[in-house]
Design an enzyme around this catalytic site. Structure first.
Site, mmCIF file in Angstrom:
data_model
loop_
_atom_site.group_PDB
_atom_site.id
_atom_site.type_symbol
_atom_site.label_atom_id
_atom_site.label_comp_id
_atom_site.label_asym_id
_atom_site.label_seq_id
_atom_site.Cartn_x
_atom_site.Cartn_y
_atom_site.Cartn_z
ATOM 1 N N LEU A 209 0.816 -1.208 0.000
ATOM 2 C CA LEU A 209 0.000 0.000 0.000
ATOM 3 C C LEU A 209 0.850 1.259 0.000
ATOM 4 O O LEU A 209 0.453 2.276 -0.581
ATOM 5 C CB LEU A 209 -0.942 -0.034 1.206
ATOM 6 C CG LEU A 209 -2.024 -1.103 1.019
ATOM 7 C CD1 LEU A 209 -2.298 -1.859 2.289
ATOM 8 C CD2 LEU A 209 -3.290 -0.492 0.457
ATOM 9 N N ASP A 210 2.001 1.222 0.625
ATOM 10 C CA ASP A 210 2.877 2.388 0.661
ATOM 11 C C ASP A 210 3.345 2.735 -0.750
ATOM 12 O O ASP A 210 3.232 3.884 -1.202
ATOM 13 C CB ASP A 210 4.072 2.084 1.567
ATOM 14 C CG ASP A 210 4.561 3.305 2.331
ATOM 15 O OD1 ASP A 210 4.053 4.404 2.081
ATOM 16 O OD2 ASP A 210 5.444 3.143 3.194
ATOM 17 N N ASP A 211 3.902 1.751 -1.459
ATOM 18 C CA ASP A 211 4.337 1.987 -2.833
ATOM 19 C C ASP A 211 3.185 2.443 -3.709
ATOM 20 O O ASP A 211 3.329 3.354 -4.526
ATOM 21 C CB ASP A 211 4.940 0.707 -3.416
ATOM 22 C CG ASP A 211 6.359 0.488 -2.960
ATOM 23 O OD1 ASP A 211 7.271 0.912 -3.675
ATOM 24 O OD2 ASP A 211 6.559 -0.097 -1.888
#
Length: 647
Positions: free
Chosen positions: A383-385
């Site tokens: 989710l961060d990327d």
């Protein structure tokens, strides 16, 4: 040095600094548009790589082993052992592995560096005191007893999903590491270890329970799981053979479905190495397609230089490329923007649109649409990327038009589909918060789970807000999560970056993007904390000891380029571009830029597993300082001090 820049010249100096940094970053871009920098961990991974080659009985590569040995000797610390990060304290597990690898390579045990390491190991409790994964490594060589390893029966993979201990309740990284390990623990193979090297001299003859690095362990749960381990060890010989064979077959199926080509199982070294050893112990020949491709994936992690070599834990091309693209867009100008556009074009086809990964166990009705951290890891996008890529694509829309609209929409759809019930986001899964599992003996590393965290949640908020979302129930829930996660001193914990500087930067960017008043208690708390923690030289620094379970508050550490960049970006997001602290921070970055236009940084400012595993992102001092200096220049030259993007 920074004081030599006259106040009237600071914008010109910042402009020159940003242009030099952008040119230097551009020179590091690959021909196809992407960036990828070295990702360095501690001694553990290169040591394990050496041991793996000896486990498999592969032909000796004296040149490569010599380079790894030189690397390991160089990073040995003054305390005699090997730390988990540059300048860190003695770590017995890393030290035992490094010592064993050097002895396996051929270092004389009576050499000064080996004597110092052995003395430090024995003083710290001996090889008996290492963590669970190191105990397994020793047991695989017959250099330690399997009875010292907590039991995880291979039949675990056959349990129904509702069972309290289930693979789906563990983090992706734990899952991919454990599944092939279940087979190894059931089969208990012994390394070929042609040279017969063992490390008996590291044992002191006293049994030691591994110290848990997990947060919030409970005595009652610990006693229960310890008792369960005793029972499992007693009944292990009684498991029905047909059931065991079925379980082994299920593990093999799990691994082969996720082999991920030459990017490897889970695209992380421990899982990849375990998959190779699993195939080996099951009798697959070296040229068997599954074993061969799993083995090939490991060599792709090597960084081999003229004199030294080491093995990376994984690679970070999507993360590096997306962040570098943001920095280039901030730098501006035709060349920098063209570089960013090339990066986005490279990123677009890496979006996972056709694989429902393990995350779908919890959210089966959500369509895929995320990006992974590595070149390829389709079962485990994060989710961060995804949030960072989406924000970059959205930010470029003025130049690129609607070319990324569909990619952005699918990225958002997948992200919101994985929001956890508490309003936050974890890195890879929704609602991966089964904290009682941290009490099992196998979880002494404290990284079995992937619960929602402030930094990842903030990135998702930034993405949604940049795209125009404000007063929705999910946004309200996310902001409530961030408010709840704020520490009493005003900072936020940084799970994936070191540490409170990283978390506070992330949160302030999100709050600004979401339209939170800059004078709100939440934002003022973060700003005030950053102001209090600025170093006298104008920069910011924090080391990995801030993850200590006994953390009582910020402890000053030497300034670093990446952490100074984060702090500046956080302060500017909170409307503080005219604050003298921001100017001092910018001056620090300008004064420490090298002749090549970049910044040097030996410090580990990336988080792997708190208290266990840290990362040195070689790209962080390349793009974060550029981003911060360019933003300062842009805001000071504009008619508004408002940061208009999510990060």
């Amino acid at each position: 040095m920074a004081t030599l820049i006259e106040p009237t010249d600071i914008l010109g100096a910042a402009d020159a600094c940003a242009k030099r940094a952008a040119d230097a970053l551009a020179a590091l871009q690959r021909d196809d548009g992407h960036w990828v920098f070295e990702l360095e961990a501690d001694a553990t991974i290169p040591a394990e790589y050496v041991l793996l080659k000896h486990y498999l009985g592969e032909p000796r590569d004296a040149v490569l082993e010599g380079k790894i040995a030189r690397y390991l000797r160089r990073i040995q610390a003054d305390h005699g052992g090997w730390p988990l990060f540059a300048g860190g304290a003695f770590d017995i597990s890393a030290t035992v592995k490094a010592y064993y690898a050097l002895k396996m390579i051929g270092d004389d045990v009576d050499a000064a560096h080996m004597t110092r390491a052995r003395t430090a190991i024995r003083a710290a409790g001996g090889a008996e005191a290492v963590n669970v994964f190191t105990r397994i490594q020793l047991a695989l060589f017959g250099a330690g007893p399997w009875r010292a390893v907590p039991t995880l029966p291979v039949e675990l993979i056959l349990l129904p999903r509702w069972f309290p201990i289930h693979l789906s309740k563990m983090s992706y990284w734990a899952r991919t590491v454990i599944v092939p390990l279940l087979v190894l623990a059931a089969k208990k193979p012994v390394a070929r270890n042609v040279t017969g090297v063992l490390v008996d001299e590291l044992y002191v003859g006293r049994r030691v329970r591994p110290e848990s690095k997990a947060q919030g362990t409970k005595r009652g749960w610990t006693l229960f799981f310890d008792g369960l381990d005793v029972v499992l060890k007693g009944v292990e010989p009684l498991w029905p053979k047909r059931l065991r064979a079925r379980a082994v077959a299920a593990c093999v199926t799990f691994v082969t479905e996720r082999l991920n080509g030459e990017d490897g199982l889970g695209a992380i070294y421990p899982a990849m190495a375990n998959s190779v050893m699993m195939f080996d112990c099951l009798g697959l020949a070296e040229n068997h397609p599954d074993r061969a491709i799993a083995r090939a994936s490991l060599d792709k992690l090597l960084v081999v230089g003229e004199d030294e070599a080491y093995c990376q834990p994984c690679v970070s091309p999507v993360w590096d490329t997306a962040l570098a693209a943001h920095a280039m867009m901030e730098a501006g100008g035709d060349d920098a923007e063209a570089r960013a556009d090339a990066a986005l074009a490279w990123l677009k086809p890496l979006q996972v649109l056709d694989v429902k990964g393990d995350w779908a166990d919890e959210r089966p009705d959500v369509r895929p649409g995320g990006w992974a951290f590595q070149y390829n890891n389709a079962h485990y996008p994060d989710l961060d990327d995804t949030a960072v890529v989406v924000m970059a694509m959205d930010r470029a829309k003025g130049r690129t038009g609607p070319v990324y609209d569909e990619a952005v929409a699918r990225g958002v759809e997948w992200t919101v589909g994985l929001q956890s019930r508490d309003g936050g986001w974890g890195a890879f899964d929704a609602d991966n918060s089964y904290h009682y599992l941290n009490n099992i003996p196998f979880a002494d590393h404290g990284a079995l789970l992937d619960p929602p965290t402030s930094d990842v949640s903030a990135r998702c908020v930034s993405m949604l807000a940049q795209l125009g979302e404000r007063d929705t129930p999910r946004m309200k829930a996310a902001l409530e999560f961030l408010e709840k996660e704020q520490a009493n001193d005003g900072s936020w914990f940084g799970r994936w970056g070191v540490n409170y500087i990283y978390g506070t930067w992330s949160a302030l960017c999100a709050l600004n993007a979401a339209g939170i008043d800059h004078q709100s208690p939440m934002m003022r708390g973060g700003v005030d904390w950053l102001m209090r923690t600025q170093n006298a030289d104008g920069g910011w620094g924090e080391d990995c000891d801030s993850y200590d379970l006994a953390y009582k508050g910020y402890t000053p550490a030497p300034s670093t380029a990446s952490q100074t960049g984060w702090a500046l970006l956080g302060l500017m997001a909170a409307g503080e571009v005219d604050n003298p602290a921001v100017e001092r921070g910018v001056r620090y970055l300008m004064a420490t830029q090298d002749d090549a236009g970049l910044w040097s940084q030996e410090a580990y400012t990336g988080g792997g597993f708190p208290r266990v595993f840290y990362l040195r992102y070689h790209g962080y001092p390349a793009y974060f300082p550029l981003w911060a200096v360019a933003r300062y220049r842009n805001l000071k030259r504009s008619n508004s001090a408002q940061v208009a993007v999510g990060m």
